[in-house]
Design a protein around this motif. Structure first.
Motif, mmCIF file in Angstrom:
data_model
loop_
_atom_site.group_PDB
_atom_site.id
_atom_site.type_symbol
_atom_site.label_atom_id
_atom_site.label_comp_id
_atom_site.label_asym_id
_atom_site.label_seq_id
_atom_site.Cartn_x
_atom_site.Cartn_y
_atom_site.Cartn_z
ATOM 1 N N GLY A 20 -10.804 -13.941 23.952
ATOM 2 C CA GLY A 20 -12.079 -13.571 23.361
ATOM 3 C C GLY A 20 -11.916 -13.249 21.892
ATOM 4 N N LEU A 21 -13.023 -13.372 21.168
ATOM 5 C CA LEU A 21 -13.032 -13.051 19.740
ATOM 6 C C LEU A 21 -14.450 -12.680 19.343
ATOM 7 C CD1 LEU A 21 -10.968 -13.129 17.303
ATOM 8 C CD2 LEU A 21 -12.043 -15.302 16.707
ATOM 9 N N ALA A 22 -14.575 -11.591 18.604
ATOM 10 C CA ALA A 22 -15.859 -11.162 18.059
ATOM 11 C C ALA A 22 -15.867 -11.449 16.566
ATOM 12 C CB ALA A 22 -16.068 -9.667 18.311
ATOM 13 N N ALA A 23 -17.051 -11.680 16.018
ATOM 14 C CA ALA A 23 -17.163 -12.050 14.605
ATOM 15 C C ALA A 23 -16.559 -10.998 13.675
ATOM 16 C CB ALA A 23 -18.620 -12.322 14.240
ATOM 17 N N ASN A 24 -16.654 -9.718 14.046
ATOM 18 C CA ASN A 24 -16.033 -8.666 13.216
ATOM 19 C C ASN A 24 -14.565 -8.980 12.952
ATOM 20 O OD1 ASN A 24 -18.117 -7.549 14.979
ATOM 21 N ND2 ASN A 24 -17.680 -5.577 14.054
ATOM 22 N N GLN A 25 -13.914 -9.541 13.959
ATOM 23 C CA GLN A 25 -12.478 -9.777 13.860
ATOM 24 C C GLN A 25 -12.115 -10.834 12.829
ATOM 25 O OE1 GLN A 25 -12.218 -9.985 18.400
ATOM 26 N NE2 GLN A 25 -10.162 -9.340 17.790
ATOM 27 N N ILE A 26 -13.092 -11.636 12.413
ATOM 28 C CA ILE A 26 -12.837 -12.589 11.326
ATOM 29 C C ILE A 26 -13.607 -12.189 10.071
ATOM 30 C CG2 ILE A 26 -12.176 -14.498 12.844
ATOM 31 C CD1 ILE A 26 -15.015 -15.695 12.221
ATOM 32 N N GLY A 27 -14.033 -10.931 10.032
ATOM 33 C CA GLY A 27 -14.644 -10.391 8.817
ATOM 34 C C GLY A 27 -16.124 -10.665 8.650
ATOM 35 N N ILE A 28 -16.810 -11.019 9.734
ATOM 36 C CA ILE A 28 -18.244 -11.330 9.661
ATOM 37 C C ILE A 28 -19.009 -10.332 10.533
ATOM 38 C CG2 ILE A 28 -20.018 -13.048 10.182
ATOM 39 C CD1 ILE A 28 -17.825 -15.181 9.626
ATOM 40 N N VAL A 35 -19.918 -13.694 19.669
ATOM 41 C CA VAL A 35 -18.724 -13.559 20.504
ATOM 42 C C VAL A 35 -18.407 -14.920 21.116
ATOM 43 C CG1 VAL A 35 -17.907 -12.618 22.713
ATOM 44 C CG2 VAL A 35 -19.019 -11.114 21.077
ATOM 45 N N VAL A 36 -17.116 -15.229 21.211
ATOM 46 C CA VAL A 36 -16.656 -16.367 22.003
ATOM 47 C C VAL A 36 -15.637 -15.849 23.015
ATOM 48 C CG1 VAL A 36 -17.111 -18.132 20.250
ATOM 49 C CG2 VAL A 36 -14.865 -17.024 20.311
ATOM 50 N N ILE A 37 -15.685 -16.420 24.214
ATOM 51 C CA ILE A 37 -14.796 -16.007 25.300
ATOM 52 C C ILE A 37 -14.398 -17.242 26.097
ATOM 53 C CG2 ILE A 37 -14.697 -14.789 27.536
ATOM 54 C CD1 ILE A 37 -16.567 -12.679 26.342
ATOM 55 N N ASP A 38 -13.137 -17.260 26.537
ATOM 56 C CA ASP A 38 -12.697 -18.245 27.522
ATOM 57 C C ASP A 38 -11.616 -17.594 28.374
ATOM 58 O OD1 ASP A 38 -11.778 -20.327 29.079
ATOM 59 O OD2 ASP A 38 -11.778 -21.789 27.440
ATOM 60 N N VAL A 39 -11.982 -17.260 29.605
ATOM 61 C CA VAL A 39 -11.027 -16.638 30.531
ATOM 62 C C VAL A 39 -10.412 -17.681 31.451
ATOM 63 C CG1 VAL A 39 -12.090 -14.339 30.446
ATOM 64 C CG2 VAL A 39 -12.848 -15.995 32.178
ATOM 65 N N GLY A 40 -10.484 -18.947 31.026
ATOM 66 C CA GLY A 40 -9.902 -20.029 31.810
ATOM 67 C C GLY A 40 -10.944 -20.878 32.517
ATOM 68 N N GLU A 41 -12.214 -20.581 32.278
ATOM 69 C CA GLU A 41 -13.296 -21.320 32.937
ATOM 70 C C GLU A 41 -14.156 -22.077 31.932
ATOM 71 O OE1 GLU A 41 -15.298 -18.297 35.193
ATOM 72 O OE2 GLU A 41 -13.471 -17.747 36.229
ATOM 73 N N GLU A 53 -15.284 -7.438 23.982
ATOM 74 C CA GLU A 53 -15.813 -8.092 22.777
ATOM 75 C C GLU A 53 -17.100 -7.431 22.285
ATOM 76 O OE1 GLU A 53 -13.802 -9.877 21.220
ATOM 77 O OE2 GLU A 53 -12.440 -10.240 22.891
ATOM 78 N N ILE A 54 -17.950 -6.996 23.202
ATOM 79 C CA ILE A 54 -19.171 -6.301 22.778
ATOM 80 C C ILE A 54 -18.811 -4.964 22.131
ATOM 81 C CG2 ILE A 54 -21.300 -5.204 23.608
ATOM 82 C CD1 ILE A 54 -21.505 -7.625 25.604
ATOM 83 N N ASP A 55 -17.758 -4.304 22.614
ATOM 84 C CA ASP A 55 -17.268 -3.099 21.928
ATOM 85 C C ASP A 55 -16.931 -3.416 20.472
ATOM 86 O OD1 ASP A 55 -17.520 -1.410 24.109
ATOM 87 O OD2 ASP A 55 -15.366 -1.254 24.502
ATOM 88 N N HIS A 56 -16.264 -4.547 20.238
ATOM 89 C CA HIS A 56 -15.945 -4.943 18.863
ATOM 90 C C HIS A 56 -17.207 -4.988 18.008
ATOM 91 C CE1 HIS A 56 -11.724 -5.836 18.398
ATOM 92 N NE2 HIS A 56 -11.697 -6.555 19.508
ATOM 93 N N LEU A 57 -18.272 -5.565 18.556
ATOM 94 C CA LEU A 57 -19.518 -5.684 17.797
ATOM 95 C C LEU A 57 -20.101 -4.321 17.443
ATOM 96 C CD1 LEU A 57 -21.267 -8.619 19.689
ATOM 97 C CD2 LEU A 57 -19.823 -8.729 17.645
ATOM 98 N N ASN A 58 -19.715 -3.309 18.208
ATOM 99 C CA ASN A 58 -20.174 -1.943 17.950
ATOM 100 C C ASN A 58 -19.149 -1.127 17.164
ATOM 101 O OD1 ASN A 58 -22.653 -2.321 19.281
ATOM 102 N ND2 ASN A 58 -21.643 -2.055 21.259
#
Length: 157
Positions: free
Chosen positions: A46-54, A59-65, A131-136
Protein backbone atom coordinates in the motif's frame (compact mmCIF):
# COMPACT_ATOMS: atom_id res chain seq x y z
CA UNK A 1 4.39 6.61 -15.17
CA UNK A 2 7.28 7.51 -12.95
CA UNK A 3 8.82 6.33 -9.73
CA UNK A 4 8.36 8.80 -6.89
CA UNK A 5 10.55 9.33 -3.84
CA UNK A 6 9.03 7.77 -0.72
CA UNK A 7 9.23 10.13 2.24
CA UNK A 8 10.69 8.69 5.43
CA UNK A 9 9.76 9.02 9.09
CA UNK A 10 10.64 12.49 10.35
CA UNK A 11 9.53 14.21 7.13
CA UNK A 12 6.92 16.80 8.21
CA UNK A 13 4.52 15.97 5.36
CA UNK A 14 3.89 12.52 6.84
CA UNK A 15 2.27 14.14 9.88
CA UNK A 16 -0.11 16.40 7.94
CA UNK A 17 -3.72 15.63 7.05
CA UNK A 18 -4.30 15.20 3.33
CA UNK A 19 -6.97 17.27 1.58
CA UNK A 20 -9.88 15.76 -0.34
CA UNK A 21 -9.65 15.48 -4.11
CA UNK A 22 -12.23 17.88 -5.57
CA UNK A 23 -11.72 17.05 -9.23
CA UNK A 24 -10.42 13.87 -10.82
CA UNK A 25 -8.32 15.07 -13.74
CA UNK A 26 -5.30 13.90 -15.73
CA UNK A 27 -2.96 15.11 -12.95
CA UNK A 28 -4.73 12.98 -10.30
CA UNK A 29 -4.73 9.94 -12.60
CA UNK A 30 -1.00 10.38 -13.22
CA UNK A 31 -0.37 10.53 -9.48
CA UNK A 32 -2.35 7.30 -8.97
CA UNK A 33 -0.35 5.55 -11.71
CA UNK A 34 2.94 6.82 -10.28
CA UNK A 35 1.91 5.69 -6.81
CA UNK A 36 1.17 2.17 -8.05
CA UNK A 37 4.49 1.95 -9.89
CA UNK A 38 6.33 3.27 -6.82
CA UNK A 39 4.55 0.83 -4.47
CA UNK A 40 5.30 -2.19 -6.68
CA UNK A 41 8.93 -1.11 -7.16
CA UNK A 42 9.37 -0.84 -3.37
CA UNK A 43 7.60 -4.22 -2.89
CA UNK A 44 4.92 -2.68 -0.68
CA UNK A 45 1.26 -3.56 -0.33
CA UNK A 46 0.00 0.00 0.00
CA UNK A 47 0.95 3.62 -0.50
CA UNK A 48 -0.73 6.89 0.44
CA UNK A 49 -0.12 10.14 -1.42
CA UNK A 50 1.43 11.73 1.70
CA UNK A 51 4.23 9.22 1.39
CA UNK A 52 5.28 10.71 -1.95
CA UNK A 53 4.88 14.28 -0.73
CA UNK A 54 1.38 14.99 -2.05
CA UNK A 55 -1.28 16.06 0.44
CA UNK A 56 -4.29 14.62 -1.38
CA UNK A 57 -6.54 11.77 -0.23
CA UNK A 58 -5.25 9.11 -2.62
CA UNK A 59 -4.34 5.50 -1.78
CA UNK A 60 -3.19 2.48 -3.78
CA UNK A 61 -3.23 -1.05 -2.36
CA UNK A 62 -2.43 -4.52 -3.63
CA UNK A 63 -2.54 -7.37 -1.11
CA UNK A 64 -2.07 -9.92 -3.88
CA UNK A 65 -5.53 -9.65 -5.44
CA UNK A 66 -4.84 -6.84 -7.91
CA UNK A 67 -4.47 -3.08 -7.71
CA UNK A 68 -7.05 -1.07 -5.77
CA UNK A 69 -7.09 2.71 -6.28
CA UNK A 70 -9.03 4.79 -3.78
CA UNK A 71 -9.80 8.49 -4.00
CA UNK A 72 -11.12 10.16 -0.81
CA UNK A 73 -11.38 6.84 1.09
CA UNK A 74 -13.33 6.82 4.34
CA UNK A 75 -13.96 3.98 6.78
CA UNK A 76 -17.73 3.70 7.28
CA UNK A 77 -17.86 0.43 9.23
CA UNK A 78 -15.53 -1.57 11.48
CA UNK A 79 -15.98 -4.95 13.13
CA UNK A 80 -13.87 -7.06 15.46
CA UNK A 81 -10.17 -6.77 16.01
CA UNK A 82 -6.93 -8.36 14.92
CA UNK A 83 -3.38 -7.94 16.13
CA UNK A 84 -0.66 -8.57 13.60
CA UNK A 85 2.67 -7.44 12.20
CA UNK A 86 2.96 -4.27 10.14
CA UNK A 87 5.72 -2.45 8.40
CA UNK A 88 5.74 0.71 6.31
CA UNK A 89 7.65 1.96 3.29
CA UNK A 90 8.12 5.26 5.15
CA UNK A 91 9.56 3.50 8.21
CA UNK A 92 12.17 1.13 6.76
CA UNK A 93 13.36 -1.92 8.69
CA UNK A 94 10.78 -1.52 11.46
CA UNK A 95 8.02 -4.04 12.12
CA UNK A 96 5.57 -3.99 14.98
CA UNK A 97 2.36 -5.57 16.13
CA UNK A 98 -0.64 -3.29 15.67
CA UNK A 99 -4.28 -3.72 16.66
CA UNK A 100 -6.65 -3.08 13.74
CA UNK A 101 -10.27 -3.93 12.94
CA UNK A 102 -10.83 -7.47 11.63
CA UNK A 103 -13.30 -6.19 9.01
CA UNK A 104 -13.91 -2.77 7.51
CA UNK A 105 -16.10 -1.18 4.88
CA UNK A 106 -14.60 1.81 3.08
CA UNK A 107 -16.37 4.18 0.72
CA UNK A 108 -14.32 5.91 -1.96
CA UNK A 109 -14.29 7.21 -5.50
CA UNK A 110 -12.70 5.22 -8.32
CA UNK A 111 -10.59 6.83 -11.04
CA UNK A 112 -13.77 7.51 -13.06
CA UNK A 113 -15.41 9.38 -10.19
CA UNK A 114 -17.85 6.59 -9.34
CA UNK A 115 -18.81 6.19 -5.68
CA UNK A 116 -17.81 2.68 -4.54
CA UNK A 117 -17.52 0.62 -1.39
CA UNK A 118 -15.03 -2.09 -0.59
CA UNK A 119 -15.21 -4.68 2.17
CA UNK A 120 -11.87 -5.62 3.65
CA UNK A 121 -11.05 -8.46 5.99
CA UNK A 122 -7.77 -9.52 7.62
CA UNK A 123 -4.81 -8.21 5.55
CA UNK A 124 -6.97 -5.98 3.33
CA UNK A 125 -8.65 -4.44 6.41
CA UNK A 126 -5.19 -3.85 7.87
CA UNK A 127 -3.89 -2.26 4.65
CA UNK A 128 -6.95 -0.02 4.22
CA UNK A 129 -6.80 1.32 7.77
CA UNK A 130 -3.00 1.70 7.66
CA UNK A 131 -3.15 3.79 4.47
CA UNK A 132 -6.13 5.87 5.61
CA UNK A 133 -4.17 6.60 8.81
CA UNK A 134 -1.43 8.02 6.57
CA UNK A 135 -3.98 10.38 5.00
CA UNK A 136 -4.76 11.62 8.51
CA UNK A 137 -1.09 12.20 9.33
CA UNK A 138 -0.70 9.12 11.51
CA UNK A 139 2.10 6.54 11.30
CA UNK A 140 1.76 2.93 12.40
CA UNK A 141 4.66 3.31 14.86
CA UNK A 142 2.36 5.41 17.06
CA UNK A 143 -0.01 2.43 17.35
CA UNK A 144 2.55 -0.34 17.87
CA UNK A 145 1.85 -2.63 20.80
CA UNK A 146 5.25 -4.29 20.52
CA UNK A 147 8.14 -3.91 18.09
CA UNK A 148 9.45 -7.16 16.57
CA UNK A 149 13.09 -8.19 16.64
CA UNK A 150 14.90 -9.40 13.50
CA UNK A 151 14.07 -13.07 14.05
CA UNK A 152 10.38 -12.29 14.59
CA UNK A 153 10.35 -10.04 11.51
CA UNK A 154 11.63 -12.93 9.37
CA UNK A 155 8.92 -15.23 10.74
CA UNK A 156 6.24 -12.61 9.98
CA UNK A 157 7.23 -12.27 6.31
Amino acid sequence: MALRYIRKIGDPILYKKAKPVDKIDKHILTILSDMAETMYNAEGVGLAANQIGILRRLVVIDVGEGLIELINPEVIYEEGEQIGPEGCLSVPNVTGEVKRPKKVKVKYLDRNGNQKEIDGEDLLARALTHEIDHLNGELFVNKVIRFLNDEEKTEAE
